[in-house]
Scaffold this active site. Structure first.
Site, PDB file in Angstrom:
ATOM      1  N   HIS A 117      38.448  47.792  35.221  1.00 19.29           N
ATOM      2  CA  HIS A 117      38.113  47.442  33.240  1.00 19.29           C
ATOM      3  C   HIS A 117      38.783  48.593  33.143  1.00 19.29           C
ATOM      4  O   HIS A 117      39.727  49.504  32.459  1.00 19.29           O
ATOM      5  CB  HIS A 117      36.231  48.134  33.276  1.00 19.29           C
ATOM      6  CG  HIS A 117      35.494  47.532  32.181  1.00 19.29           C
ATOM      7  ND1 HIS A 117      36.138  47.874  30.888  1.00 19.29           N
ATOM      8  CD2 HIS A 117      34.861  46.764  31.751  1.00 19.29           C
ATOM      9  CE1 HIS A 117      35.584  47.678  29.576  1.00 19.29           C
ATOM     10  NE2 HIS A 117      34.255  46.813  30.079  1.00 19.29           N
ATOM     11  N   ASP A 193      34.354  55.391  38.951  1.00 22.53           N
ATOM     12  CA  ASP A 193      33.777  54.448  37.317  1.00 22.53           C
ATOM     13  C   ASP A 193      32.333  53.768  38.238  1.00 22.53           C
ATOM     14  O   ASP A 193      32.419  53.130  38.875  1.00 22.53           O
ATOM     15  CB  ASP A 193      34.792  53.295  37.150  1.00 22.53           C
ATOM     16  CG  ASP A 193      34.282  52.320  35.795  1.00 22.53           C
ATOM     17  OD1 ASP A 193      33.065  52.620  35.793  1.00 22.53           O
ATOM     18  OD2 ASP A 193      35.087  51.694  35.190  1.00 22.53           O
ATOM     19  N   GLN A 196      29.254  50.040  36.663  1.00 24.14           N
ATOM     20  CA  GLN A 196      28.611  48.697  37.963  1.00 24.14           C
ATOM     21  C   GLN A 196      27.413  49.225  38.853  1.00 24.14           C
ATOM     22  O   GLN A 196      27.210  48.872  40.116  1.00 24.14           O
ATOM     23  CB  GLN A 196      29.266  47.312  38.767  1.00 24.14           C
ATOM     24  CG  GLN A 196      30.291  46.680  36.440  1.00 24.14           C
ATOM     25  CD  GLN A 196      28.992  46.712  35.686  1.00 24.14           C
ATOM     26  OE1 GLN A 196      28.204  45.724  36.272  1.00 24.14           O
ATOM     27  NE2 GLN A 196      29.468  46.108  34.468  1.00 24.14           N
ATOM     28  N   LYS A 219      23.313  49.913  30.546  1.00 23.11           N
ATOM     29  CA  LYS A 219      23.586  49.145  31.604  1.00 23.11           C
ATOM     30  C   LYS A 219      22.686  49.621  33.355  1.00 23.11           C
ATOM     31  O   LYS A 219      22.702  48.467  33.757  1.00 23.11           O
ATOM     32  CB  LYS A 219      25.253  48.828  32.307  1.00 23.11           C
ATOM     33  CG  LYS A 219      26.239  48.722  31.055  1.00 23.11           C
ATOM     34  CD  LYS A 219      27.282  48.253  31.930  1.00 23.11           C
ATOM     35  CE  LYS A 219      28.306  48.389  30.744  1.00 23.11           C
ATOM     36  NZ  LYS A 219      29.756  47.365  31.407  1.00 23.11           N
ATOM     37  N   CYS A 357      36.909  42.019  30.240  1.00 24.07           N
ATOM     38  CA  CYS A 357      37.214  43.019  30.336  1.00 24.07           C
ATOM     39  C   CYS A 357      38.311  44.199  31.108  1.00 24.07           C
ATOM     40  O   CYS A 357      38.759  44.793  31.213  1.00 24.07           O
ATOM     41  CB  CYS A 357      36.173  44.617  29.657  1.00 24.07           C
ATOM     42  SG  CYS A 357      35.529  44.683  28.392  1.00 24.07           S
TER      43      CYS A 357
HETATM   44  C1  LIG Z   1      30.961  48.264  31.279  1.00 28.71           C
HETATM   45  C2  LIG Z   1      31.902  49.013  31.841  1.00 28.71           C
HETATM   46  C3  LIG Z   1      32.985  49.666  31.317  1.00 28.71           C
HETATM   47  C4  LIG Z   1      32.405  49.733  29.801  1.00 28.71           C
HETATM   48  O1  LIG Z   1      31.575  50.489  29.836  1.00 28.71           O
HETATM   49  P1  LIG Z   1      31.118  51.055  28.478  1.00 28.71           P
HETATM   50  O2  LIG Z   1      29.322  50.963  27.874  1.00 28.71           O
HETATM   51  O3  LIG Z   1      31.164  49.166  27.508  1.00 28.71           O
HETATM   52  O4  LIG Z   1      31.900  51.910  27.863  1.00 28.71           O
HETATM   53  C5  LIG Z   1      33.387  50.794  32.177  1.00 28.71           C
HETATM   54  N1  LIG Z   1      33.690  49.831  33.628  1.00 28.71           N
HETATM   55  C6  LIG Z   1      32.951  48.977  34.053  1.00 28.71           C
HETATM   56  C7  LIG Z   1      33.232  48.379  35.834  1.00 28.71           C
HETATM   57  C8  LIG Z   1      31.772  48.507  33.109  1.00 28.71           C
HETATM   58  O5  LIG Z   1      31.598  47.158  34.172  1.00 28.71           O
END
Ligand SMILES: *Cc1c(COP(=O)(O)O)cnc(C)c1O
Length: 400
Positions: A117, A193, A196, A219, A357
């Site tokens: 992302h 990260d 997800q 999320k 993104c």
């Molecule tokens: C949504 C997302 C982000 C960023 O999250 P934010 O809440 O917008 O900062 C980073 N990495 C992944 C894989 C995402 O799906």
């Protein structure tokens, strides 16, 4: 999973006279009334600034705020002092990039993957001005990470490996434990990260062995404005704070300051107390349903939607790795993803379209945009049927 839809007020909404079918959960999830009411209750009955006042309200606010930290730690199998509150995943990753900015040197390398992302790419680009090189691990044809390539990229020069656990485009779930071992064997810091993954599967940071893991409360049923950063104790102690000011200090003198203990040394200024407490209610909700049940439900939905999409002529699914989450991206030959999303919206179906993104990944896939349906615990097979019927309608309109 039967009765949970009634907990989500927004799911009663009509869009263009149709029941809302919300399939944009990888962007943000809807909130149960338990979370909404928790935030209202905080402002109605407990609001005060934390860590400062020796009065009842401040003590109550501090206690609930810190309790959310312990709940988060327990959720990840971490220690309480290993959880830092930020604004979102993006801020958590920026915190890390800024914190290592002074220590990385010319010739050092950072290994990412092509499926990252933007928020796990752009902060690291800041290090390029220091002469640090960014390297991108490629993917295989099915959208899984090319581990052989990663092994080649990670060398003694590598100081940081930062990889997503689950791709927000391909759905791929990466073998983080294995990647962490590769990173650590080379003496690099491993950052995950988890934006997800944490909402959709059990994540045990001690089992993964990673140094840091970033994710977002919004999320996973929580309010917007709450990000999380797990950092193992030693790793957190080793990095300098990124934001400076009140609350993150022990002592301040005219020319110097002694940082507060971890994790508070990373939380400068008045934090988002109400929403952190709201996130605590989201964790309670998820724990009550059970992460295993959420995972099983999403696996069932993912299998079903893929079965329904595969026979559609002209439709390509991006990401067919066996180990995958519930975000499903696709292209429909001859139709722009924005047109797919617009027609679906007219039927009350919310999906995502665009570069998601992840422009470097789009370039790698040879597309400029895709459509994505993504699922969570409140979605149903009936909603998938509506999605599939509506994709057929799109094909009729465009005669493809
Ligand atoms: C949504 C997302 C982000 C960023 O999250 P934010 O809440 O917008 O900062 C980073 N990495 C992944 C894989 C995402 O799906």
């Amino acid at each position: 999973m039967k009765n949970i839809r009634k907990d989500f007020p927004i799911l009663k909404r009509k869009i263009n006279g149709k029941d809302l079918v919300y399939l944009d959960n990888a962007a943000t999830t809807q909130k149960p009334f338990q979370v909404i009411e928790k935030i209202t209750d905080y402002y109605s009955n407990h609001n005060a600034n934390i860590h400062r006042g020796i009065h009842r309200l401040s003590e109550e606010a501090t206690e609930e705020y810190e309790e959310t930290r312990s709940k988060t730690a327990k959720f990840l199998n971490a220690n309480t002092n290993e959880i830092v509150f930020t604004k979102n995943t993006t801020e958590s990753l920026n915190l890390l990039a800024y914190s290592v900015f002074r220590t990385l040197k010319k010739g050092d390398e950072i290994v990412l993957s092509i499926m990252e992302h933007h928020s796990n790419i752009v902060p690291w680009q800041m290090l390029i001005e220091k002469g640090v090189k960014l390297k991108f691990t490629d993917i295989n044809g099915d959208g899984s990470l090319n581990i052989n390539h990663l092994e080649k990229l990670v060398t003694k020069k590598t100081k940081i490996v930062s990889i997503t656990q689950t791709s927000n485009v391909l759905g791929t779930v990466n073998p983080i434990k294995e990647i962490t071992k590769i990173a650590h064997d080379a003496g690099a810091i491993m950052i995950v990260d988890g934006a997800q993954s944490v909402p959709h599967m059990s994540v045990n940071v001690k089992k993964l062995g990673c140094d840091f893991l970033a994710f977002s409360g919004h999320k996973m049923l929580g309010p917007m404005g709450v990000g999380l950063l797990y950092g193992c104790e030693d790793s957190l102690r080793n990095i300098t704070p990124f934001l400076r000011g009140g609350d993150m200090i022990k002592e301040v003198h005219q020319q110097e300051t002694v940082w507060n203990d971890i994790p508070w040394k990373f939380e400068a200024g008045t934090p988002n107390v109400a929403d952190v407490i709201g996130f605590g209610a989201a964790l309670d909700y998820i724990n009550k349903i059970g992460m295993n049940n959420i995972e099983t439900h999403e696996k069932m939905l993912t299998k079903y939607v893929i079965q329904q999409l595969i026979p559609i002529k002209g439709l390509t699914i991006h990401g067919t790795s066996r180990k995958r989450g519930s975000a499903v991206s696709f292209s429909l030959a001859g139709v722009h993803p924005h047109d797919v999303a617009t027609i679906l919206d007219s039927e009350g179906i919310a999906i995502r379209s665009g570069h998601l993104c992840a422009q470097p990944l789009m370039e790698r896939l040879g597309v400029s945009a895709v459509s994505r349906a993504s699922f969570y615990l409140y979605n149903t097979k009936e909603e998938i049927n509506k999605l599939v019927n509506c994709i057929e309608k799109v094909k009729n309109i465009f005669r493809v």
